[in-house]
Design a protein around this motif. Sequence first.
Motif, PDB file in Angstrom:
ATOM      1  N   LEU A   1       0.832  -1.212   0.000  1.00  0.00           N
ATOM      2  CA  LEU A   1       0.000   0.000   0.000  1.00  0.00           C
ATOM      3  C   LEU A   1       0.863   1.257   0.000  1.00  0.00           C
ATOM      4  O   LEU A   1       0.466   2.290  -0.546  1.00  0.00           O
ATOM      5  CB  LEU A   1      -0.941   0.001   1.210  1.00  0.00           C
ATOM      6  CG  LEU A   1      -2.107  -0.992   1.163  1.00  0.00           C
ATOM      7  CD1 LEU A   1      -2.967  -0.867   2.427  1.00  0.00           C
ATOM      8  CD2 LEU A   1      -2.970  -0.781  -0.086  1.00  0.00           C
ATOM      9  N   GLY A   2       2.055   1.176   0.593  1.00  0.00           N
ATOM     10  CA  GLY A   2       2.985   2.300   0.526  1.00  0.00           C
ATOM     11  C   GLY A   2       3.515   2.512  -0.875  1.00  0.00           C
ATOM     12  O   GLY A   2       3.792   3.643  -1.291  1.00  0.00           O
ATOM     13  N   LEU A   3       3.625   1.425  -1.630  1.00  0.00           N
ATOM     14  CA  LEU A   3       4.105   1.487  -3.010  1.00  0.00           C
ATOM     15  C   LEU A   3       2.990   1.897  -3.971  1.00  0.00           C
ATOM     16  O   LEU A   3       3.265   2.468  -5.035  1.00  0.00           O
ATOM     17  CB  LEU A   3       4.663   0.121  -3.411  1.00  0.00           C
ATOM     18  CG  LEU A   3       5.368   0.009  -4.763  1.00  0.00           C
ATOM     19  CD1 LEU A   3       6.674   0.806  -4.750  1.00  0.00           C
ATOM     20  CD2 LEU A   3       5.649  -1.451  -5.090  1.00  0.00           C
ATOM     21  N   HIS A   4       1.741   1.642  -3.592  1.00  0.00           N
ATOM     22  CA  HIS A   4       0.588   1.922  -4.463  1.00  0.00           C
ATOM     23  C   HIS A   4      -0.399   2.839  -3.737  1.00  0.00           C
ATOM     24  O   HIS A   4      -1.419   2.384  -3.211  1.00  0.00           O
ATOM     25  CB  HIS A   4      -0.099   0.612  -4.866  1.00  0.00           C
ATOM     26  CG  HIS A   4       0.776  -0.312  -5.651  1.00  0.00           C
ATOM     27  ND1 HIS A   4       0.903  -0.220  -7.021  1.00  0.00           N
ATOM     28  CD2 HIS A   4       1.581  -1.341  -5.261  1.00  0.00           C
ATOM     29  CE1 HIS A   4       1.740  -1.158  -7.440  1.00  0.00           C
ATOM     30  NE2 HIS A   4       2.169  -1.831  -6.399  1.00  0.00           N
TER      31      HIS A   4
ATOM     32  N   ALA B   1       0.702 -11.378 -13.712  1.00  0.00           N
ATOM     33  CA  ALA B   1       0.752 -12.186 -12.487  1.00  0.00           C
ATOM     34  C   ALA B   1       1.692 -11.604 -11.436  1.00  0.00           C
ATOM     35  O   ALA B   1       1.475 -11.784 -10.234  1.00  0.00           O
ATOM     36  CB  ALA B   1       1.170 -13.619 -12.825  1.00  0.00           C
ATOM     37  N   HIS B   2       2.735 -10.900 -11.869  1.00  0.00           N
ATOM     38  CA  HIS B   2       3.710 -10.348 -10.919  1.00  0.00           C
ATOM     39  C   HIS B   2       3.304  -8.961 -10.426  1.00  0.00           C
ATOM     40  O   HIS B   2       4.006  -8.352  -9.602  1.00  0.00           O
ATOM     41  CB  HIS B   2       5.089 -10.263 -11.579  1.00  0.00           C
ATOM     42  CG  HIS B   2       5.144  -9.314 -12.737  1.00  0.00           C
ATOM     43  ND1 HIS B   2       4.517  -9.581 -13.933  1.00  0.00           N
ATOM     44  CD2 HIS B   2       5.731  -8.093 -12.877  1.00  0.00           C
ATOM     45  CE1 HIS B   2       4.713  -8.572 -14.761  1.00  0.00           C
ATOM     46  NE2 HIS B   2       5.444  -7.655 -14.142  1.00  0.00           N
ATOM     47  N   VAL B   3       2.172  -8.433 -10.904  1.00  0.00           N
ATOM     48  CA  VAL B   3       1.739  -7.060 -10.591  1.00  0.00           C
ATOM     49  C   VAL B   3       0.738  -7.075  -9.442  1.00  0.00           C
ATOM     50  O   VAL B   3      -0.152  -7.932  -9.382  1.00  0.00           O
ATOM     51  CB  VAL B   3       1.105  -6.405 -11.835  1.00  0.00           C
ATOM     52  CG1 VAL B   3       0.550  -5.019 -11.499  1.00  0.00           C
ATOM     53  CG2 VAL B   3       2.126  -6.322 -12.960  1.00  0.00           C
ATOM     54  N   PHE B   4       0.864  -6.111  -8.532  1.00  0.00           N
ATOM     55  CA  PHE B   4      -0.097  -5.930  -7.441  1.00  0.00           C
ATOM     56  C   PHE B   4      -1.381  -5.342  -8.004  1.00  0.00           C
ATOM     57  O   PHE B   4      -1.428  -4.190  -8.414  1.00  0.00           O
ATOM     58  CB  PHE B   4       0.497  -4.994  -6.380  1.00  0.00           C
ATOM     59  CG  PHE B   4      -0.444  -4.673  -5.244  1.00  0.00           C
ATOM     60  CD1 PHE B   4      -0.797  -5.641  -4.310  1.00  0.00           C
ATOM     61  CD2 PHE B   4      -0.962  -3.389  -5.099  1.00  0.00           C
ATOM     62  CE1 PHE B   4      -1.637  -5.331  -3.257  1.00  0.00           C
ATOM     63  CE2 PHE B   4      -1.809  -3.071  -4.046  1.00  0.00           C
ATOM     64  CZ  PHE B   4      -2.154  -4.049  -3.124  1.00  0.00           C
ATOM     65  N   ASN B   5      -2.417  -6.146  -8.068  1.00  0.00           N
ATOM     66  CA  ASN B   5      -3.691  -5.717  -8.648  1.00  0.00           C
ATOM     67  C   ASN B   5      -4.853  -6.335  -7.877  1.00  0.00           C
ATOM     68  O   ASN B   5      -5.413  -7.363  -8.267  1.00  0.00           O
ATOM     69  CB  ASN B   5      -3.764  -6.119 -10.129  1.00  0.00           C
ATOM     70  CG  ASN B   5      -5.102  -5.736 -10.754  1.00  0.00           C
ATOM     71  OD1 ASN B   5      -5.804  -4.855 -10.259  1.00  0.00           O
ATOM     72  ND2 ASN B   5      -5.468  -6.401 -11.840  1.00  0.00           N
TER      73      ASN B   5
END
Length: 515
Positions: free
Chosen positions: A341-344, A431-435
Amino acid sequence: MDVSQVLLVIISIAAAAFVRPFFGALNWLWLKPKKLEKYLKEQGFKGNAYRIFLGDMGEYASIVAEKQPKEIKFSDNVAVHALPYVHHLMTKFGKKSYMWWGTYPRINVVDPELIKEVITKPRVFQKPRPNPLGNFIAGGLLDTEGDRWSKHRRLINPAFHLEKLKNMVPAIHICCGEMINKWEKLGFTEGSSLEVDVWPHLQDLSGDIISRTAFSGSSHEERRKIVLLQREQVDLALHILKFSFTPGYRYIPTKANKRMKQVCEELQALLSGIITKRAKAMETEVSKNDLLGILMKSNSEEIKEHGIGLSIQEVIDECQVFFFAGSDTTSNLLVWTMILLGLHPEWQTQAREEVLQVFGDNTPDFDALNRLKIVTMVLQEVLRLYPPAALLIRDTPQNAKLGDFNIPAGMGLTVPILVLHYDQELWGTDAHVFNPQRFAEGVQGATKGKFSYIPFGGGPRICIAQNFAMTEAKMAVSMILKTFKFEISPHYKHAPFPIVTLQPQYGAPMILHRL
């Protein structure tokens, strides 16, 4: 009988005494491994040629030692870093690969349909024997099998019923509030921000929550001592496990082995004292609704009905499991949630807006926590990318069938959860992405097949405390979001690696902004 005959008898006895262990060792070190190797190749599996005694352990240790200290990018596949040897083998030999764990092979199982068989047939595919970590940390549900496991599960289940969980929410709220207060007292002024390594704070939080909800009647000093002893126990176990393929190593009086014995004895004595006091109190008082009280009440009813229940030692083992599994699982989920969440910040904002809308100025309760759809989606995606356990390991004590394959007794199975969760065939090219949006329609709508997503395991042995962990995580994340905005510190080094659970090796420094 003359002298020559006596000598012949003596020589024969000596030869027999030598030959039998010799051929036993020969079978263990060479004949059986080579037989299993031939059998695997005949069924289309590929791997390194067997190397006597160590198998792949030398290469495994070398690759892990090289990869573990490295920092990786957020866009990298975590499975490549955190399971470097599994990735190495699958790159070299394909998905139908195996590794040599000393003298026996372990097949890598990454097909969801085969994984379904592995985790839904616990009597066929069992926990490794012996299980060094289980022997050191605890027995209980983590390490029992068959009818004994079924009995333990049945007696412990009442502690995790939703109605019981609702009663624990106030204690969880108090613990989260105390952590927030500690952060607020670090020196914030209006409009200011501070850098805080949140990882040790979140470890303390999860330890505090599990100790209060498990042993509400014990003192703070006792609960704190249990947490500290178990952390030392895990550190020592990890050190000793490096030599687990050396027969008898754990019995050699090394410094680590001697300290492990002391820690285990201290922990046993402490838990035994708490349980004994609780048993006496139950004779005159109403049973407490903490995990220990519910377990002991369930056990007491079992004894009245069937004449036998769990022994004191078995209750101690289950208490150790409460601490070990409950604390590590949730602290890992929380730290990776804060990092992502800090990254996004866009997802952090959406989650905060939902928390404010659902709770307002009210104290979060169980029903309100379950209305948090966005927060739940975030947690599910975090569990996909950073599951607490990077892999599952099972053994086949008897000959077994796995899909179209015949698995002989003595074969091991590895289910690399991280590899599964990053598989583009199952999760798509992102698949490697935060979604978190992928979980908008729940787990079933997020991927192809139920057993493509197993952060808490699956089948009969699915984590008994998964609802507890999710409730704890929702409460902590909600209270943090209401109080702070946060971002990743420039000093953060991204190096997730399994140290029993998947942990940030270099901590989690975050920049906290007081709202």
